[in-house]
Design an enzyme around this catalytic site. Structure first.
Site, mmCIF file in Angstrom:
data_model
loop_
_atom_site.group_PDB
_atom_site.id
_atom_site.type_symbol
_atom_site.label_atom_id
_atom_site.label_comp_id
_atom_site.label_asym_id
_atom_site.label_seq_id
_atom_site.Cartn_x
_atom_site.Cartn_y
_atom_site.Cartn_z
ATOM 1 N N SER A 131 0.858 -1.179 0.000
ATOM 2 C CA SER A 131 0.000 0.000 0.000
ATOM 3 C C SER A 131 0.894 1.228 0.000
ATOM 4 C CB SER A 131 -0.884 0.007 1.256
ATOM 5 O OG SER A 131 -1.478 1.276 1.465
ATOM 6 N N TYR A 144 -2.158 0.537 10.686
ATOM 7 C CA TYR A 144 -2.148 -0.035 9.337
ATOM 8 C C TYR A 144 -0.813 0.226 8.652
ATOM 9 C CZ TYR A 144 -3.572 -0.956 4.507
ATOM 10 O OH TYR A 144 -3.653 -1.433 3.224
#
Length: 230
Positions: A131, A144
């Protein structure tokens, strides 16, 4: 030549787009689902695919779940699964840290360890769908992003460790992509969600296949996929 791919996260979003493209060209798929019903659902999506019940939230149980289910040779392991829970450090409960680090990082490390002998046998490739948060951490994304920064570290170390075994390791860093996870992020952010404003999962899948299909004299260690001009 038909290839074999072990994939997590094939039920939706980027993982689904990758699995569909590989299946359409006749490759063999081994798809991990969190339980037997989910594994069966995934297998039904792609004729000839094998569904394996393996819960990424319980990494210590993966070896037992995968015993006798991992092929002798695997051309690619594709880590596409992930979860997200946003919040400032001051408010995030410990469960948010544990859950995201477990699914997004620790399970990927353990699954890689289990699959490595089969990947070595094929002189194959391990691909991590990371990501943009794996490169830059923003407010409310701490847990995250930490899991995704850790995933980058896993990939970088693995690349050096397995080079002598002929294994290529690639990390793909998509920007915000129109997936169910993105819809969940918008829900957590309290914002309206318009899929048309974000990268199409098929565009990320195209990038992934380019890295997988690259001739053996080269590899793509890292590649970012960002939204194009509108």
């Amino acid at each position: 030549m038909t290839k074999t791919h072990l994939i997590t996260g094939a039920g939706s979003g980027i993982g689904l787009a990758i699995a569909r493209r590989l299946a359409d060209r006749g490759d063999r798929l081994v798809l991990l689902g969190r339980d037997e019903p989910r594994a069966s659902e995934l297998a039904d999506l792609f004729p000839g695919a094998v569904g394996v019940a393996a819960n990424l939230s319980e990494p210590a149980e993966l070896a037992a779940a995968l015993v006798d289910r991992v092929p002798d040779a695997i051309d690619t392991v594709i880590h596409g699964a992930g979860i997200v829970e946003l919040g400032p450090v001051a408010d995030l409960p410990v469960t948010a840290w544990v859950d995201q680090l477990t699914v997004n990082l620790i399970a990927a490390a353990e699954l890689t360890r289990i699959a490595l002998p089969a990947v070595r046998a094929a002189r194959g490739q391990i691909l991590f769908v990371n990501s943009g948060a794996g490169l830059t951490a923003h407010p409310s994304w701490s847990a995250y992003a930490a899991s995704k920064h850790g995933l980058k570290a896993l990939a970088d170390a693995l690349r050096g460790e397995e080079a002598a075994n002929g294994i290529r390791v690639t990390t793909v860093y998509p920007g915000r992509t129109a997936t169910p996870m993105q819809a969940e992020v918008h829900r957590q952010e309290g914002r309206d969600y318009d899929p048309a404003a974000f990268i199409d999962p098929e565009s990320v899948a195209t990038t992934v296949l380019a890295a997988l299909d690259l001739p053996r004299d080269a590899q793509v260690p890292d590649v970012s996929v960002r939204p194009g001009p509108r």
